[in-house]
Enzyme design. Sequence first.
Site, PDB file in Angstrom:
ATOM      1  N   SER A   1       0.837  -1.196   0.000  1.00 35.47           N
ATOM      2  CA  SER A   1       0.000   0.000   0.000  1.00 35.47           C
ATOM      3  C   SER A   1       0.877   1.253   0.000  1.00 35.47           C
ATOM      4  O   SER A   1       1.657   1.448  -0.929  1.00 35.47           O
ATOM      5  CB  SER A   1      -0.952  -0.058   1.194  1.00 35.47           C
ATOM      6  OG  SER A   1      -2.013   0.844   1.027  1.00 35.47           O
TER       7      SER A   1
ATOM      8  N   ASP B   1     -10.277  -5.731  -2.817  1.00 36.92           N
ATOM      9  CA  ASP B   1      -9.652  -4.679  -2.008  1.00 36.92           C
ATOM     10  C   ASP B   1     -10.542  -3.435  -2.078  1.00 36.92           C
ATOM     11  O   ASP B   1     -10.780  -2.891  -3.166  1.00 36.92           O
ATOM     12  CB  ASP B   1      -8.269  -4.394  -2.602  1.00 36.92           C
ATOM     13  CG  ASP B   1      -7.436  -3.435  -1.779  1.00 36.92           C
ATOM     14  OD1 ASP B   1      -8.013  -2.494  -1.191  1.00 36.92           O
ATOM     15  OD2 ASP B   1      -6.209  -3.625  -1.741  1.00 36.92           O
TER      16      ASP B   1
ATOM     17  N   HIS C   1      -7.354  -6.109   1.239  1.00 37.43           N
ATOM     18  CA  HIS C   1      -6.158  -5.284   1.474  1.00 37.43           C
ATOM     19  C   HIS C   1      -5.369  -5.734   2.702  1.00 37.43           C
ATOM     20  O   HIS C   1      -4.395  -5.087   3.079  1.00 37.43           O
ATOM     21  CB  HIS C   1      -6.619  -3.828   1.650  1.00 37.43           C
ATOM     22  CG  HIS C   1      -5.550  -2.801   1.396  1.00 37.43           C
ATOM     23  ND1 HIS C   1      -4.952  -2.629   0.171  1.00 37.43           N
ATOM     24  CD2 HIS C   1      -4.962  -1.885   2.216  1.00 37.43           C
ATOM     25  CE1 HIS C   1      -4.053  -1.649   0.239  1.00 37.43           C
ATOM     26  NE2 HIS C   1      -4.028  -1.186   1.476  1.00 37.43           N
TER      27      HIS C   1
END
Lengths: 279, 279
Positions: free
Chosen positions: A147, A223, A256
Amino acid sequence: MNILSQNTAFGGMQGVFSHASDVTGTEMTFAVFVPPQAIAEKRPVLWYLSGLTCTHANVMEKGEYRRMAAELGLIVVCPDTSPRGNDVPDELTNWKMGKGAGMYLNATEAPWAENFQMYSYITEELPALIAEQFRADMNRQGIFGHSMGGHGAMTIALKNPDRFQSCSAFAPIVNPLTADWTQDAFEKYLGADRAKWREYDACALVEDGARFPEFLIDQGKADSFLETGLAPWKFEEAVKGTDISLTLRMHERYDHSYYFISTFMDDHLKWHAARLESL
Amino acid sequence: MNILSQNTAFGGMQGVFSHASDVTGTEMTFAVFVPPQAIAEKRPVLWYLSGLTCTHANVMEKGEYRRMAAELGLIVVCPDTSPRGNDVPDELTNWKMGKGAGMYLNATEAPWAENFQMYSYITEELPALIAEQFRADMNRQGIFGHSMGGHGAMTIALKNPDRFQSCSAFAPIVNPLTADWTQDAFEKYLGADRAKWREYDACALVEDGARFPEFLIDQGKADSFLETGLAPWKFEEAVKGTDISLTLRMHERYDHSYYFISTFMDDHLKWHAARLESL
């Protein structure tokens, strides 16, 4: 360097350390996994940069990297995501800014510039400490992250292609210039002139001529940040027509979380080991 | 049954669930990993019982069991270690008693007896729910655990040899009758008559005639609880002259943490899979 903890794992050692950082002006904490091979010989170093809200501990506890890193002989370094401490500026109700949200850049704006120098910390000060304190072969370094940390890994690799032999990312923020969770922070750290943001944006760096041979990106299709914060197809677009090779894998049902990261961790470690000649 | 979370991992699903327990009189939380094979067919069930202070979450986050469980097709169930809630009695400054310290027994003494019925919860109520809600082959069950949970796994296996085909433990409390961290709790849960403690003590159960074919125990030699709380050689002594087979492995440098557990997790999953014919 202070030893905060050391635990034997997979024949090697998982440690947590801290040191007084000149670059951030704070005490910085980081984790290092030393594989069994590094007791006797210098081994390659793989940097893992974490995402928003994380410390060094998230991936250390939930990333499931030690078994394969021990097998492949990789030293894995997991830094914190920002300076910490009571004197460090923060926005207490905003998890996308300040502590836990260093964005792997050097802030230029007050009050952030004094401590938020994570780019220099990750690329200069911490590597010097790692080289000094561990049996690390600094001629063989890879970098990856998740991320915000995927953003960090990709931009750092693009800006330092001679330093790193490999780069990969889990669900990276490839284009902070347009992502919904980075624009506010970038403006506060770097000011309103978006031209200055480009050196910390993987897509913009490629557009502006930066090169790195190849990237592996894994992305979950479930996600919740995919469309508004990640959009890896923007990086796919950016590398078109360049000599950059991109392996982008989209995974049904994955989100995620570290459940996603740990699932594909082995693949990433093998990707790096192959390029770092650590097999 | 309430779904608290579900995340895709290693092709399967890691879930966290809760339900109103008649046995404990509380809402109980537990984690289940469903391997990809269990989407289509019934798969064996492996119970993991956690140690003092833990919830379902510690092993779920740090145990690193999903990769191999997915490969072997094992459903892994991770219950909580005690009843929880504002109405449940506790000793707030004593981590070896009350919440997080159910000891896998049925308390007989006030005020504990009303809620602390973890033996019945783990052996009766929760299995019925698992059988109802998942594609679980309840004819193929194994059980393992850590520390207090190793005690739970071993005593439950010894008392239910027809139910379980396999049992193993990481650093188990094999003899709560003499261990320094269990005697206070056993007295409060079961009363001062130590004869009543024997049905929840692996060594005493064997001495009193209980049998289970074979055990695998891994123990770190750098475990700070080794001498006073664990002492696996007492179980080695207890099984001498019986037909119980014990594989006791002592590991230099390993401590009591999940760094130790995760290192040997694969070995334990393979041990169970072989005996559950889940290969």
